[in-house]
Scaffold this active site. Structure first.
Site, PDB file in Angstrom:
ATOM      1  N   PRO A  44       0.829  -1.218   0.000  1.00 13.45           N
ATOM      2  CA  PRO A  44       0.000   0.000   0.000  1.00 13.45           C
ATOM      3  C   PRO A  44       0.859   1.264   0.000  1.00 13.45           C
ATOM      4  O   PRO A  44       1.760   1.394   0.833  1.00 13.45           O
ATOM      5  CB  PRO A  44      -0.807  -0.100   1.300  1.00 13.45           C
ATOM      6  N   ASP A 227     -32.922 -15.432 -52.062  1.00 15.65           N
ATOM      7  CA  ASP A 227     -33.127 -16.638 -52.857  1.00 15.65           C
ATOM      8  C   ASP A 227     -34.072 -17.608 -52.183  1.00 15.65           C
ATOM      9  O   ASP A 227     -34.305 -17.528 -50.993  1.00 15.65           O
ATOM     10  CB  ASP A 227     -31.813 -17.424 -52.875  1.00 15.65           C
ATOM     11  N   LYS A 249     -34.909 -18.685 -57.287  1.00 16.12           N
ATOM     12  CA  LYS A 249     -34.818 -19.443 -58.529  1.00 16.12           C
ATOM     13  C   LYS A 249     -34.929 -20.907 -58.199  1.00 16.12           C
ATOM     14  O   LYS A 249     -34.075 -21.446 -57.511  1.00 16.12           O
ATOM     15  CB  LYS A 249     -33.473 -19.168 -59.219  1.00 16.12           C
ATOM     16  N   GLY A 280     -27.855 -18.235 -50.715  1.00 17.60           N
ATOM     17  CA  GLY A 280     -27.543 -19.452 -49.952  1.00 17.60           C
ATOM     18  C   GLY A 280     -26.055 -19.764 -50.056  1.00 17.60           C
ATOM     19  O   GLY A 280     -25.415 -19.486 -51.075  1.00 17.60           O
ATOM     20  N   GLY A 281     -25.482 -20.325 -48.993  1.00 15.70           N
ATOM     21  CA  GLY A 281     -24.071 -20.730 -49.028  1.00 15.70           C
ATOM     22  C   GLY A 281     -23.152 -19.548 -49.189  1.00 15.70           C
ATOM     23  O   GLY A 281     -23.284 -18.540 -48.501  1.00 15.70           O
ATOM     24  N   ASP A 282     -22.228 -19.663 -50.128  1.00 15.43           N
ATOM     25  CA  ASP A 282     -21.288 -18.585 -50.420  1.00 15.43           C
ATOM     26  C   ASP A 282     -21.669 -17.969 -51.767  1.00 15.43           C
ATOM     27  O   ASP A 282     -21.978 -18.708 -52.718  1.00 15.43           O
ATOM     28  CB  ASP A 282     -19.864 -19.148 -50.495  1.00 15.43           C
ATOM     29  N   ILE A 285     -19.696 -19.390 -54.837  1.00 15.07           N
ATOM     30  CA  ILE A 285     -19.641 -20.818 -55.180  1.00 15.07           C
ATOM     31  C   ILE A 285     -20.980 -21.173 -55.810  1.00 15.07           C
ATOM     32  O   ILE A 285     -22.010 -21.225 -55.114  1.00 15.07           O
ATOM     33  CB  ILE A 285     -19.387 -21.701 -53.931  1.00 15.07           C
ATOM     34  N   ALA A 311     -22.262 -24.937 -49.041  1.00 19.50           N
ATOM     35  CA  ALA A 311     -22.952 -26.176 -48.659  1.00 19.50           C
ATOM     36  C   ALA A 311     -21.967 -27.315 -48.372  1.00 19.50           C
ATOM     37  O   ALA A 311     -22.136 -28.054 -47.394  1.00 19.50           O
ATOM     38  CB  ALA A 311     -23.923 -26.578 -49.767  1.00 19.50           C
ATOM     39  N   MET A 363     -25.912 -29.569 -56.970  1.00 22.59           N
ATOM     40  CA  MET A 363     -26.997 -29.652 -57.963  1.00 22.59           C
ATOM     41  C   MET A 363     -26.895 -30.955 -58.767  1.00 22.59           C
ATOM     42  O   MET A 363     -27.102 -30.960 -59.974  1.00 22.59           O
ATOM     43  CB  MET A 363     -26.941 -28.444 -58.924  1.00 22.59           C
ATOM     44  N   GLY A 392     -28.725 -30.112 -45.596  1.00 23.07           N
ATOM     45  CA  GLY A 392     -27.708 -30.111 -44.542  1.00 23.07           C
ATOM     46  C   GLY A 392     -27.834 -28.884 -43.662  1.00 23.07           C
ATOM     47  O   GLY A 392     -28.242 -27.810 -44.119  1.00 23.07           O
TER      48      GLY A 392
HETATM   49  C1  LIG Z   1     -27.294 -22.780 -56.881  1.00 27.76           C
HETATM   50  S1  LIG Z   1     -26.322 -23.782 -55.828  1.00 27.76           S
HETATM   51  C2  LIG Z   1     -25.857 -22.603 -54.645  1.00 27.76           C
HETATM   52  C3  LIG Z   1     -24.713 -23.023 -53.817  1.00 27.76           C
HETATM   53  C4  LIG Z   1     -24.378 -22.033 -52.728  1.00 27.76           C
HETATM   54  N1  LIG Z   1     -23.921 -20.786 -53.286  1.00 27.76           N
HETATM   55  C5  LIG Z   1     -23.342 -22.570 -51.752  1.00 27.76           C
HETATM   56  O1  LIG Z   1     -22.235 -22.021 -51.680  1.00 27.76           O
HETATM   57  O2  LIG Z   1     -23.667 -23.538 -51.057  1.00 27.76           O
HETATM   58  C6  LIG Z   1     -27.548 -24.729 -55.027  1.00 27.76           C
HETATM   59  C7  LIG Z   1     -27.044 -26.084 -54.604  1.00 27.76           C
HETATM   60  O3  LIG Z   1     -26.265 -25.996 -53.427  1.00 27.76           O
HETATM   61  C8  LIG Z   1     -26.402 -27.178 -52.674  1.00 27.76           C
HETATM   62  N2  LIG Z   1     -26.991 -26.830 -51.370  1.00 27.76           N
HETATM   63  C9  LIG Z   1     -27.318 -25.616 -50.934  1.00 27.76           C
HETATM   64  N3  LIG Z   1     -27.772 -25.675 -49.662  1.00 27.76           N
HETATM   65  C10 LIG Z   1     -27.707 -26.979 -49.307  1.00 27.76           C
HETATM   66  C11 LIG Z   1     -28.009 -27.686 -48.097  1.00 27.76           C
HETATM   67  N4  LIG Z   1     -28.470 -27.046 -47.012  1.00 27.76           N
HETATM   68  N5  LIG Z   1     -27.813 -29.020 -48.076  1.00 27.76           N
HETATM   69  C12 LIG Z   1     -27.326 -29.662 -49.149  1.00 27.76           C
HETATM   70  N6  LIG Z   1     -27.019 -29.041 -50.310  1.00 27.76           N
HETATM   71  C13 LIG Z   1     -27.205 -27.712 -50.378  1.00 27.76           C
HETATM   72  C14 LIG Z   1     -27.330 -28.094 -53.476  1.00 27.76           C
HETATM   73  O4  LIG Z   1     -26.518 -28.867 -54.312  1.00 27.76           O
HETATM   74  C15 LIG Z   1     -28.107 -27.069 -54.256  1.00 27.76           C
HETATM   75  O5  LIG Z   1     -28.668 -27.647 -55.399  1.00 27.76           O
END
Ligand SMILES: C[S@@+](CC[C@H](N)C(=O)[O-])C[C@H]1O[C@@H](n2cnc3c(N)ncnc32)[C@H](O)[C@@H]1O
Length: 442
Positions: A44, A227, A249, A280-282, A285, A311, A363, A392
Site C-alpha cells: 500500500p 433466394d 430461382k 444461400g451458401g457462399d 460458389i 454447402a 446440384m 444439410g
Molecule cells: C445454386 S447452388 C448454390 C450453392 C451455394 N452458393 C453454396 O455455396 O452452397 C444450389 C445447390 O447448393 C447445394 N446446397 C445448398 N444448400 C444446401 C443444403 N443445405 N444441403 C445440401 N445441399 C445444399 C445443393 O446442391 C443445391 O442444389
C-alpha cells in the site's frame, strides 16, 4: 438503477494498481491498449504517493493491506476499486468491450461479474471490430461537423447521414479516404445518393453459421433480395422495416430473370439505399455472385462481397466428414452436376476420377446416375464410398450412404429431391463412423 455508468478519459492520466498476483496483473492488462500511465505498487502506498492519480485498483489478499490502500486512496481523493469487495469500492469494474474510441461497459453493480462477462460476449458478437475504425473516423471529422452545423438538431442529422450512410459503410470497410470524401459532400450539403450493394452469403441453413458481418448487414439493410435457398430463420434476422424481395430461382423456373435481379439492385442502390443480396451458401460458389458483382461494378455501383459457408463445408462438418484427410484424400474438388446442355454435366471425368481425391457435386441429384457412370468409366472404383446430404444443417437434414455403384438407386430409394450435395471419395465412409459415435453418445 443501482449504479451510474460513467467513463473516465485515460489520455495522459495515471492509474495505480496496488497488490501483486494474477488479479493485479489482470487489472494492469485492462490498460495495455490505453493511453494511461500505469504505476504498480506491491505494497500500500502513502496517500501523498497517490495524489494526482485518476483511478486506483486494489488487488491484494491481505485484509490489512487492503484497508490501508483504500484509506490512502480516499485521503488522496482518488476513486478506488477493490477486487471482489464491492462494499469497499467507490466504483465497480465493468466487463469491457474495447473498440478504441467506442467502449461498452457491462455491470451488475457487483452482484454477479460472471453474468456481466457472459453478456459482454453476446454484445461483442454484434459489434464488429471495425467499429473502432468507424469511431476513430467520427472523431477525425468531429470538429468539422461542429463548425459546419450551428445547432444541435442539424448536427444530429449530419451525423446520421454520415455514419449511417455511405461514409459510415466505407469507414467500416477500412476505406477512410472514401469515407472522408463522402462526409465532405454531406457537410457541403450535396445530395449523396451513394447506395451500396452487399452480396451476402447466408450459409447452408443453420443461422448460427452466419458471419457476424452478414448479421450486421441484415440488421442495417433498407432492402433485401433473397433466394429460395435462404433459411426462413435467417430471413427473421432482417431489420423489421426493411423491404424484402423474393427473387428465388427454383431449377428451371427463374422467378426473376438474372438480368432483372441485377437491374433491380442497381436501381435501388442508385436511390441511395443499402441493398443486401442474400444468397444461400457462399455467393461465389455456384451462386452467380461473380456475374452480379461484374454487373454492379459495370454500372458504377459500390459493391462488396461477404463470404458464407458453402454447402460442401457446412454439410460435411455436420456429418463429421473431413473433405481432405492425410490418409484418404489429398485434394477436394467442387463441381456442378447441373447439365447445361443435354442430360449430363460437361466435366473432365478423367481428372475427377483420381484416387484419394474427394469430389463434391452440387446440384447433382438429377444427374447422379450419369455422374456415377462416367466416373466408373474413367477408372474410379465402383466401390468408392458416396454420401448424399439433403438439407444439410437444417432440421430436415437427410444423409444417405452408398457407393458409386449404388448412388443413383439409393437416391431413388430414399426419395432425395434436393437441395442436396453428393460427396464421393474415401472420406464419405467416415460419415458412418461419425453417425455411430453420435448414436453411442445419445
Ligand atoms: C445454386 S447452388 C448454390 C450453392 C451455394 N452458393 C453454396 O455455396 O452452397 C444450389 C445447390 O447448393 C447445394 N446446397 C445448398 N444448400 C444446401 C443444403 N443445405 N444441403 C445440401 N445441399 C445444399 C445443393 O446442391 C443445391 O442444389
Amino acid at each position: 438503477m443501482q449504479s451510474f455508468p460513467a467513463f473516465f478519459p485515460l489520455d495522459g492520466r495515471r492509474v495505480a494498481i496496488i497488490g501483486e498476483g494474477w488479479q493485479a496483473d489482470a487489472k494492469a492488462r485492462l490498460f495495455d491498449p490505453a493511453p494511461a500511465m500505469v504505476t504498480r505498487f506491491s505494497a500500500p502506498p502513502k496517500a501523498e504517493e497517490l495524489k494526482g492519480f485518476a483511478l486506483a485498483f486494489v488487488a491484494t489478499e491481505d485484509a490489512g493491506e487492503r484497508l490501508a490502500a483504500v484509506e490512502a486512496a480516499r485521503v488522496a481523493g482518488v476513486p478506488v476499486n477493490v477486487v471482489d469487495q464491492p462494499a469497499l469500492s467507490d466504483f465497480y469494474t465493468p466487463a469491457i468491450i474495447d473498440r478504441g474510441e467506442l467502449v461498452v461497459g457491462v455491470s451488475t453493480s457487483g452482484a454477479a461479474p460472471t453474468l456481466a462477462r457472459d453478456l459482454r460476449t453476446r454484445i461483442e458478437a454484434i459489434i464488429p471490430s471495425a467499429y473502432a475504425t468507424l469511431a476513430g473516423f467520427a472523431r477525425s471529422i468531429r470538429a468539422r461537423v461542429l463548425a459546419s452545423r450551428g445547432d444541435f438538431e442539424s448536427r444530429r442529422r449530419a451525423w446520421e447521414e454520415i455514419l449511417r450512410g455511405g461514409a459510415g459503410e466505407r469507414a467500416l470497410a477500412g476505406d477512410l479516404d472514401g469515407a472522408q470524401a463522402l462526409a465532405d459532400r454531406v457537410l457541403a450539403n450535396e445530395t449523396v445518393a451513394a447506395g451500396v450493394v452487399h452480396l451476402v452469403g447466408a450459409g447452408p441453413g443453420d443461422p448460427d453459421l452466419l458471419t457476424l458481418r452478414a448479421l450486421r448487414l441484415l440488421s442495417d439493410a433498407d432492402i433485401v433480395f433473397h433466394d429460395r435457398l435462404v433459411d426462413p430463420r435467417i430471413l427473421d434476422m432482417i431489420r423489421r422495416d426493411a423491404e424484402r424481395v423474393f427473387v428465388g430461382k427454383a431449377k428451371g423456373d427463374h422467378a426473376v430473370p438474372q438480368r432483372d435481379i441485377e437491374a433491380l439492385m442497381i436501381a435501388e442502390a442508385r436511390k441511395g439505399r443499402r441493398v443486401v443480396r442474400l444468397k444461400g451458401g457462399d455467393p461465389f460458389i455456384f451462386g452467380r455472385g461473380g456475374e452480379e458483382l461484374e454487373a454492379l461494378r459495370a454500372a458504377g455501383v459500390e459493391a462488396h462481397v461477404v463470404p458464407g459457408i458453402t454447402a460442401a463445408l457446412g454439410c460435411a462438418a455436420e456429418a463429421g466428414v473431413p473433405l481432405t484427410h492425410r490418409d484418404h484424400a489429398q485434394a477436394v474438388t467442387f463441381v456442378t452436376g447441373h447439365a447445361k446442355h443435354g442430360d449430363e454435366p460437361d466435366l473432365d471425368w478423367n481428372a475427377l476420377a483420381r484416387e484419394k481425391h474427394t469430389l463434391v457435386v452440387y446440384m447433382g441429384v438429377e444427374t447422379a446416375p450419369k455422374v456415377a457412370a462416367r466416373l466408373i468409366e474413367a477408372g474410379r472404383a465402383a466401390s468408392t464410398p458416396a454420401l448424399v446430404i439433403e438439407n444439410g444443417t437444417t432440421p430436415r437434414v437427410k444423409r444417405v450412404q452408398g457407393t458409386l455403384a449404388t448412388l443413383a438407386a439409393r437416391i431413388v430409394e430414399e426419395g432425395v429431391s434436393g437441395p442436396a450435395i453428393l460427396i464421393i471419395g474415401e472420406v464419405a465412409a467416415l460419415a458412418e463412423v461419425a453417425t455411430r459415435l453420435e448414436e453411442a453418445a445419445a
